[in-house]
Scaffold this motif. Structure first.
Motif: not given
Lengths: 236, 307
Positions: A141-146, A171-173, A191-199, A214-221
């Motif tokens: 949620c944090g990543a997507f809302t960002a 694309p991340f999916w 897979d390192k960039l994609a969302l679901l492998p990290h979930l 990964y998710f924290v960095a995603f939101a931060f960026v």
């Protein structure tokens, strides 16, 4: 950081006096119920694995709709002029808006707690896995809302902002399922960039610091890009 | 209080404001006038720190709007062309939000909200939803929002546009009350408003400065001087021909009970002689006070559209 609190309160007030918040909660809980039912029927397990995976993907479409109004509507209504001529920093503005979206997400996730309770009544679920799954979904949620917020800062048209957010996230999916196209070697990298492998780890009861990062960095960026967009107005 | 130095504002290739300089002293009310699209709103947005200038600098209360935007924003109250309202909120919640944005909290904010609502005539309207207000009331809330932090400088972009005549009078009275403790810059199309409210005038046309000075300076320097001749019971067409033939007279117009002439040099002696020689009754011959409207029209030309 009192300005963050001021903005957060305002956002929640605006969200909850309109039907918007309730529509979102309703739609999200309906989807969650559907996925929960499908998961039970398909696997026969007392687990939320199927529901969590499907919810993450539906959030990809739902959350940009939640965040699309943030900057787009302010620009259209002229209230952006009020915010930008008030003595508050763009950082406070972005954080206030992002946190208000996170409050909404929290409410959505709290609503889905009814499903593990149902599992507890009729089965023997692993609460550890349920707990880590929720951590994972919250990070998503944090990543997507960002990302949605960033899309909203680019335009004053809400629909464009909503679609833009989805296009940004898709694309991340998709790159998580590209092995047929690109081969296994490249897929390992994607897979390192994609969302679901990290979930995946979270839904198996593992909290890996790399996944959290990964998710924290995603939101931060994306929050940082939003900041740059607002800031660039000063130089245009 | 406000110093504008050679401001230019470009949007891509379009130049909205070109090398504009003016200043406003403390406690003065400046009327900022010009045709639609002359660059008034752009200039005001630069002053409030909403938009950066492409060139030039502006200072408010000694702080540069680009280098010290926070200091400037604390000291400026701004009413944009459309009042920046959140349709969903009530008047009270909205003003509470603006007060907090300005760093005013607790009992102090309640006191200020009460004061500004009283001042703009919104007492008893706390619970009304902004989206349901009429244009006049939205404008009042916009003004209340600009006043809440008691800023030394007020920038008002067309504060009376869209109001009915009674509301206009109300807002004008409010602005003239404000002059005691605020420096005010207001833009408007309504020249009578400037004559009633403003000490100083800046006229811009197509982004460029056309005139600046006190109200009287601008009127005197740019309005063509006009004279009124009272000729009771005289054939005015004939009289107009005779007076129009004089060297000193540039233009003649028929008005009720006489003529009005405009002229660069004083034609009164020549006119009196002509009228008396023709044996007409000369009731009066006076120089008219120059009006801002005349000055404005001569500055912006026929292209200037007025409301």
């Amino acid at each position: 950081m009192r300005a963050v609190w001021t903005l957060l309160k305002k956002e929640l007030k605006v969200t909850f006096v309109t039907p918007l918040a309730y529509v979102f909660l309703g739609v999200f809980l309906f989807l969650a119920g559907l996925f929960f039912y499908m998961g039970i029927v398909m696997t026969g397990e007392a687990s939320l694995r199927v529901m969590m995976g499907n919810l993450a993907i539906s959030l990809l479409f739902v959350l940009p709709m939640l965040t699309m109004r943030h900057f787009a509507e302010e620009q259209k209504a002229g209230t952006f002029e009020l915010l930008m001529t008030s003595p508050i920093s763009p950082v406070a503005l972005i954080l206030g808006k992002w946190l208000s979206s996170m409050v909404m997400c929290s409410l959505m996730l709290i609503g889905t707690l009814v499903f593990p309770i149902v599992l507890e009544v009729y089965g023997d679920p692993d609460w550890g896995i349920i707990f880590t799954s929720y951590i994972g979904l919250f990070l998503v949620c944090g990543a997507f809302t960002a990302a949605g917020l960033f899309a909203s800062s680019l335009t004053n048209d809400q629909v464009a902002a909503g679609m833009g957010g989805i296009v940004l996230l898709l694309p991340f999916w998709l790159i998580g399922n590209a092995d047929a196209l690109v081969g296994d070697g490249l897929q390992d990298w994607l897979d390192k960039l994609a969302l679901l492998p990290h979930l995946r780890g979270f839904t198996r009861g593992v909290v890996d610091s790399a996944d959290v990062a990964y998710f924290v960095a995603f939101a931060f960026v994306f929050l940082f890009l939003t900041y740059r967009t607002l800031e660039s107005r000063r130089w245009r | 209080m406000i110093e504008v130095q050679g401001i230019t504002k470009r949007y891509g290739p379009f130049v909205a404001v070109k090398d504009l300089s003016f200043s406003v002293g403390e406690g003065r009310v400046l009327g900022f006038i010009g045709p639609n699209g002359a660059g008034k709103t752009s200039t005001m947005r630069v002053l409030t720190g909403f938009l950066p200038a492409s060139e030039g600098s502006a200072k408010i209360a000694g702080f540069d709007v680009f280098e010290k935007p926070m200091e400037v924003k604390k000291r400026v109250g701004y009413l944009p062309e459309t009042p920046p309202l959140y349709q969903e909120l009530s008047v009270g919640d909205y003003l509470q939000f603006v007060a907090e944005l300005r760093g005013i909290t607790g009992a102090e904010s309640l006191k200020r909200i009460g004061e500004v609502m009283e001042r703009v005539g919104l007492r008893g309207w706390e619970r009304r939803i902004l989206g349901s207000l009429s244009k006049g009331y939205r404008q009042r809330v916009g003004l209340a929002q600009a006043l809440i932090h008691q800023p030394p400088v007020l920038i008002l972009d067309e504060p009376t546009s869209g109001l009915d005549p009674a509301q206009m009078v109300g807002v004008r009275k409010l602005i003239s009350d404000l002059r005691q403790d605020h420096t005010v810059v207001l833009s408007t199309h309504i020249l009578r408003e400037v004559e009633a409210l403003c000490d100083d005038v800046v006229v811009i046309n197509k982004g460029e400065l056309a005139a600046k000075g006190t109200l009287d300076e601008v009127r005197l320097a740019h309005a063509p001087v006009r004279y009124r001749i009272g000729l009771p019971g005289v054939d005015l067409d004939k009289a107009a021909n005779a007076v129009g033939a004089l060297d000193q007279v540039a233009q003649v117009r028929l008005v009720d009970g006489g003529l009005e002439v405009s002229s660069p040099e004083d034609p009164r002696v020549a006119i009196a002689a002509t009228v008396v020689n023709a044996g007409w009754a000369l009731q009066s011959l006076e120089r008219l006070a120059p009006s801002l409207e005349d000055a404005f029209l001569s500055l912006v030309g026929a292209e200037g559209e007025l409301l």
